[in-house]
Structure formats: structure tokens, C-alpha cells
Design a protein around this motif. Structure first.
Motif, PDB file in Angstrom:
ATOM      1  N   GLY A 127       6.409  -5.950  14.710  1.00 36.96           N
ATOM      2  CA  GLY A 127       7.395  -7.060  14.050  1.00 36.96           C
ATOM      3  C   GLY A 127       6.804  -8.034  13.327  1.00 36.96           C
ATOM      4  N   VAL A 128       7.628  -8.802  12.368  1.00 32.70           N
ATOM      5  CA  VAL A 128       6.861  -9.714  11.458  1.00 32.70           C
ATOM      6  C   VAL A 128       6.290 -10.928  12.290  1.00 32.70           C
ATOM      7  N   VAL A 129       4.746 -10.967  11.962  1.00 35.21           N
ATOM      8  CA  VAL A 129       4.121 -12.379  12.658  1.00 35.21           C
ATOM      9  C   VAL A 129       4.158 -13.285  11.402  1.00 35.21           C
ATOM     10  N   PRO A 130       4.972 -14.338  11.629  1.00 32.62           N
ATOM     11  CA  PRO A 130       5.225 -15.433  10.700  1.00 32.62           C
ATOM     12  C   PRO A 130       3.964 -15.933   9.874  1.00 32.62           C
ATOM     13  N   GLU A 131       2.980 -16.201  10.745  1.00 33.73           N
ATOM     14  CA  GLU A 131       1.696 -16.824  10.078  1.00 33.73           C
ATOM     15  C   GLU A 131       1.058 -15.841   9.021  1.00 33.73           C
ATOM     16  N   VAL A 132       0.916 -14.471   9.936  1.00 32.56           N
ATOM     17  CA  VAL A 132       0.256 -13.366   8.869  1.00 32.56           C
ATOM     18  C   VAL A 132       1.307 -13.350   7.441  1.00 32.56           C
ATOM     19  N   ALA A 133       2.520 -13.495   7.698  1.00 37.95           N
ATOM     20  CA  ALA A 133       3.230 -13.404   6.331  1.00 37.95           C
ATOM     21  C   ALA A 133       3.067 -14.026   5.569  1.00 37.95           C
ATOM     22  N   SER A 134       2.885 -15.552   6.036  1.00 38.45           N
ATOM     23  CA  SER A 134       2.586 -16.905   4.739  1.00 38.45           C
ATOM     24  C   SER A 134       1.424 -16.502   4.255  1.00 38.45           C
ATOM     25  N   ARG A 135       0.463 -16.051   4.986  1.00 36.86           N
ATOM     26  CA  ARG A 135      -0.940 -15.979   4.350  1.00 36.86           C
ATOM     27  C   ARG A 135      -0.961 -14.848   3.462  1.00 36.86           C
ATOM     28  N   HIS A 136      -0.346 -13.695   3.654  1.00 38.82           N
ATOM     29  CA  HIS A 136      -0.053 -12.813   2.741  1.00 38.82           C
ATOM     30  C   HIS A 136       0.596 -12.945   1.424  1.00 38.82           C
ATOM     31  N   HIS A 137       1.536 -13.798   1.685  1.00 37.46           N
ATOM     32  CA  HIS A 137       2.532 -14.492   0.565  1.00 37.46           C
ATOM     33  C   HIS A 137       1.394 -15.057  -0.408  1.00 37.46           C
ATOM     34  N   LEU A 138       0.745 -15.763   0.061  1.00 38.81           N
ATOM     35  CA  LEU A 138      -0.098 -16.820  -0.510  1.00 38.81           C
ATOM     36  C   LEU A 138      -1.219 -16.126  -1.399  1.00 38.81           C
ATOM     37  N   GLU A 139      -1.750 -15.013  -0.756  1.00 44.34           N
ATOM     38  CA  GLU A 139      -2.867 -14.045  -1.415  1.00 44.34           C
ATOM     39  C   GLU A 139      -2.154 -13.206  -2.689  1.00 44.34           C
ATOM     40  N   LEU A 140      -0.645 -12.826  -2.520  1.00 39.05           N
ATOM     41  CA  LEU A 140      -0.143 -11.936  -3.501  1.00 39.05           C
ATOM     42  C   LEU A 140       0.850 -12.605  -4.341  1.00 39.05           C
ATOM     43  N   VAL A 141       1.378 -13.686  -4.133  1.00 36.48           N
ATOM     44  CA  VAL A 141       2.447 -14.229  -4.993  1.00 36.48           C
ATOM     45  C   VAL A 141       2.090 -14.628  -6.472  1.00 36.48           C
ATOM     46  N   ASN A 142       0.846 -15.034  -6.800  1.00 34.71           N
ATOM     47  CA  ASN A 142       0.563 -15.150  -8.406  1.00 34.71           C
ATOM     48  C   ASN A 142       0.251 -13.832  -8.997  1.00 34.71           C
ATOM     49  N   ALA A 143      -0.244 -12.746  -8.313  1.00 37.44           N
ATOM     50  CA  ALA A 143      -0.215 -11.825  -8.923  1.00 37.44           C
ATOM     51  C   ALA A 143       1.090 -10.805  -9.049  1.00 37.44           C
ATOM     52  N   VAL A 144       2.019 -11.229  -8.195  1.00 37.69           N
ATOM     53  CA  VAL A 144       3.243 -10.505  -8.273  1.00 37.69           C
ATOM     54  C   VAL A 144       4.132 -11.108  -9.339  1.00 37.69           C
ATOM     55  N   VAL A 145       4.073 -12.439  -9.536  1.00 36.46           N
ATOM     56  CA  VAL A 145       4.737 -13.239 -10.775  1.00 36.46           C
ATOM     57  C   VAL A 145       4.132 -12.731 -11.864  1.00 36.46           C
ATOM     58  N   ASP A 146       2.782 -12.676 -12.132  1.00 34.94           N
ATOM     59  CA  ASP A 146       2.074 -12.051 -13.352  1.00 34.94           C
ATOM     60  C   ASP A 146       2.622 -10.836 -13.757  1.00 34.94           C
ATOM     61  N   ASP A 147       2.722  -9.832 -12.479  1.00 31.62           N
ATOM     62  CA  ASP A 147       3.270  -8.420 -12.920  1.00 31.62           C
ATOM     63  C   ASP A 147       4.685  -8.397 -13.478  1.00 31.62           C
ATOM     64  N   ALA A 148       5.398  -9.533 -12.736  1.00 32.72           N
ATOM     65  CA  ALA A 148       6.889  -9.572 -13.069  1.00 32.72           C
ATOM     66  C   ALA A 148       7.129  -9.949 -14.689  1.00 32.72           C
ATOM     67  N   LEU A 149       6.264 -10.827 -14.967  1.00 36.07           N
ATOM     68  CA  LEU A 149       6.324 -11.453 -16.331  1.00 36.07           C
ATOM     69  C   LEU A 149       5.915 -10.267 -17.110  1.00 36.07           C
TER      70      LEU A 149
END
Ligand code: KG4
Ligand code: ZN
Length: 342
Positions: free
Chosen positions: A50-72
Motif C-alpha cells: 500500500g502507499v506509505v505517506p512519508e515515502v510518497a512525499s519524499r519521492h514527490h519532492l525528488e521528482l516534482v521539478n523534473a516532471v514539471v520540466d518534462d511537461a513544459l
């Protein structure tokens, strides 16, 4: 150099991080998808079942800038070409939501763009407003995912009314828990879907929640308990050898409860159109049954492509098109909330 079009005609950059997918998308002001980037964390959560909330937040933090850059980049625009930034602010895992929301607010502030906070459930509904072939309200919308199960009456584009929702587990959550009991891994909805094709849906008589009464709410906890007892009775070997029948019977009970309330809502609301969304909308039995239902009743049916049924940011951008933008600096005070306001 040509003058920039006015803000309301420029594309929208949206971010979605309410659960375990890090998503960013760019959508035109009239609902055309220019990019829709999704980075799934499922493999990180699989080992925990199942989804572990703290693990999810940490991964979001690592990925979000790259994902936004890719989208743009995929959309072929720069941040300053956007007219609006949007993000999911509720409902979801608080830490996960905060990553996307804070990122979006920071980008909007840096580029001096207005901002819109979007309710994730409104996003699922608004997936139906995207090109091609957007569905015009009014229609009835069933959202069934790992986190939510609800029936919405959609009469306008800037919101919806909840007619009924689950009182306990979400449909996808019930399927995931069942899959786990049968040793099918996480998330297990798709595995049950595949296995059910080889089994007999009538092999086991599982209960359909909320069968009686006028309420349009759902319940899946009784069904889940029935499976716990059945698995216990069959034992490990017996469960393994009857897995396909168990999957088919369980899936059939889940789909039956969804259809039961859909039909009841159609009788009550008299809608002319129907849409389904959320990860469970990928289920082949549900799709078949809903298609039959719409043919029988002469209703317009919209099932967005799977990638727009499961969590994504294009649906968040789509919802943002119909909401009032908020100017800098007012949006800096916006917060994230675990629960929906709907
Ligand atoms: O919308 P979604 O990607 O994320 C949430 O917001 O939860 O939905 C994920 C859910 C999971 O419970 C998964 O097991 C279920 O959708 N799911 C399916 C199928 N594909 C995904 N359930 C039934 N049949 C499928 N084919
Ligand atoms: Zn969702």
C-alpha cells in the motif's frame, strides 16, 4: 516579436501530487492536452502492500521539478508562456499534496502568474471536459479509484454535487485488499481483472453492499470480510487453486454494487449522459456493463482513455479552466487539506 496572447488564452500548467503519482501537464485554454507527464511511484510502495505517506512525499519532492520540466518541454513552452498555474490542494495525503501545491505556488509567484487550487475529485470529473470529444453537462459521473468511490451529478463545469459516496473502503481499495489476500501483489485491481476472465463469477456468493434502500452510498467492507472468511475456510492451497473463481466472484460483486447505485441514481436524477473515471474505470467488466447500460437506456457515455481515468495533472488543468484565478500574493496563503470540500 508577436505580442503574447492574453492570459486567459494561454496554456495552463498543472501539478498533481495527492497520492503516489507525481504528475504535471500543460493544457490549452480550450482543453487540448499539450503534455501529460506521470511518474508512478507504485514500485516503491509495492513491498509495503500500500502507499506509505512519508515515502510518497519524499519521492514527490525528488521528482516534482523534473516532471514539471518534462511537461513544459514536451508542450514546447516555457513557464512564462503559461497563463495560469494550478495544483491539487485536496483531498489526499497532506505531505504529498503540500509538495505539489508549494511547487506550483512558487512557480506562479516566480513567473507572476495567477494560481488556482483544484479539488482532486473535481479533476476526475473534469477529465471529461478535455479534447477530443468533451462531454457536455449535465451528466452523471461515477468516480471509482483506490482512494474514492462516489457518484456525482455534474450540471456545470466549475463543480458537481455528490449524490452518494462510499461509507468505508473505496472500490479500488477493496480490490487491492482482495488481491493481497489472494497473493496477487499491489495494486491488484488489474490482476483481478485479468484473472477473473478465467474464473466463474457465480462460483462464490459474495454480498453486494447497500443492496436495499434509497441511499446512493456504497459499502465494500462487508464484501471484504466475506472474502476474509472464505479464504480462511479454503486454506492456502484451496485459495490458490480457486483463485480465478474467487477473483471473478469478488470482481462481480464490486461491479454489481457500482451498477446498482448507478441505475438507482439514473432513475432518481434522470440524467441523459454518463461518465466513469478513476483507476477502477479501467476494469473490463465494469466497462462492458456500463456500455450495455447506456445502450439499454439510450444515454451518452464517456469513458476517458485509461491515462485520464487514473491520477494525472491534465484533469487538474481541465478543472482549473473553469475556476476563478487568484492573483499573487493572495494565493501564497493557500493550504492543503486531507478532505474534499465537495
Ligand atoms: O485513480 P487511481 O490510479 O489512483 C487513486 O486515486 O487511487 O486508481 C487506482 C486503483 C487501484 O485500486 C487499482 O487496483 C485500481 O484502480 N485499478 C483497477 C484496474 N486498474 C486499476 N481495478 C479494477 N480493474 C482494473 N483493470
Ligand atoms: Zn484520483
Amino acid at each position: 516579436m508577436a505580442a503574447k496572447p492574453p492570459r486567459y488564452l494561454r496554456p495552463i500548467l498543472a501539478i498533481e501530487t495527492s497520492c503516489d503519482d507525481t504528475c504535471a501537464a500543460v493544457v490549452t485554454a480550450d482543453g487540448g492536452i499539450l503534455s501529460n507527464v506521470i511518474s508512478s511511484q507504485a514500485r516503491f510502495h509495492e513491498r509495503y502492500g500500500g502507499v506509505v505517506p512519508e515515502v510518497a512525499s519524499r519521492h514527490h519532492l525528488e521528482l516534482v521539478n523534473a516532471v514539471v520540466d518534462d511537461a513544459l518541454r514536451e508542450a514546447g513552452i516555457e513557464l512564462r508562456d503559461a497563463g495560469l498555474v494550478a495544483a491539487t490542494s485536496r483531498p489526499g495525503l497532506i505531505g504529498a499534496l503540500l509538495v505539489g501545491l508549494s511547487t506550483a505556488k512558487a512557480l506562479a509567484a516566480a513567473a507572476q502568474l495567477p494560481f488556482v487550487a483544484v479539488d482532486h475529485l473535481h479533476g476526475h470529473v473534469a477529465a471529461n471536459f478535455l479534447e477530443p470529444e468533451p462531454l457536455e453537462p449535465p451528466f452523471l459521473c461515477l468516480i471509482a479509484s483506490g482512494g474514492h468511490t462516489l457518484l456525482a451529478s455534474v450540471e456545470r463545469r466549475d463543480g458537481f454535487d455528490v449524490l452518494g459516496a462510499t461509507r468505508d473502503d473505496a472500490a479500488g481499495e477493496a480490490l487491492d485488499k482482495a488481491a493481497r489476500m489472494m497473493g496477487l501483489g499491489y495494486p491488484g485491481g488489474a490482476a483481478i481483472d485479468r484473472l477473473a476472465r478465467e474464473g466463474d463469477p457465480g462460483a462464490f456468493d459474495f454480498p453486494v453492499g447497500m443492496r436495499r434502500g434509497d441511499s446512493l452510498d456504497f459499502s465494500f467492507s462487508g464484501l471484504k470480510t466475506a472474502l476474509v472468511y472464505k479464504v480462511r475456510e479454503l486454506g492456502t492451497e484451496g485459495t490458490l487453486s480457486r483463485r480465478a473463481d474467487l477473483a471473478a466472484s469478488f470482481e462481480s460483486a464490486v461491479v454489481e454494487s457500482l451498477l446498482l447505485k448507478l441505475e438507482q441514481a439514473l432513475d432518481m436524477a434522470g440524467a441523459r449522459g454518463l461518465a466513469i473515471g478513476g483507476g477502477v474505470a479501467a476494469n473490463s467488466l465494469l466497462r462492458r456493463r456500463v456500455t450495455d447500460l447506456c445502450e439499454r437506456r439510450g444515454l451518452r457515455l464517456k469513458i476517458p482513455p485509461s491515462v485520464l481515468c487514473t491520477d494525472n495533472a491534465a484533469m487538474i488543468a481541465s478543472a482549473a479552466r473553469f475556476l476563478e484565478p487568484v492573483a499573487y500574493p493572495e494565493f501564497l496563503a493557500f493550504d492543503a487539506f486531507a478532505r474534499s470540500a465537495a
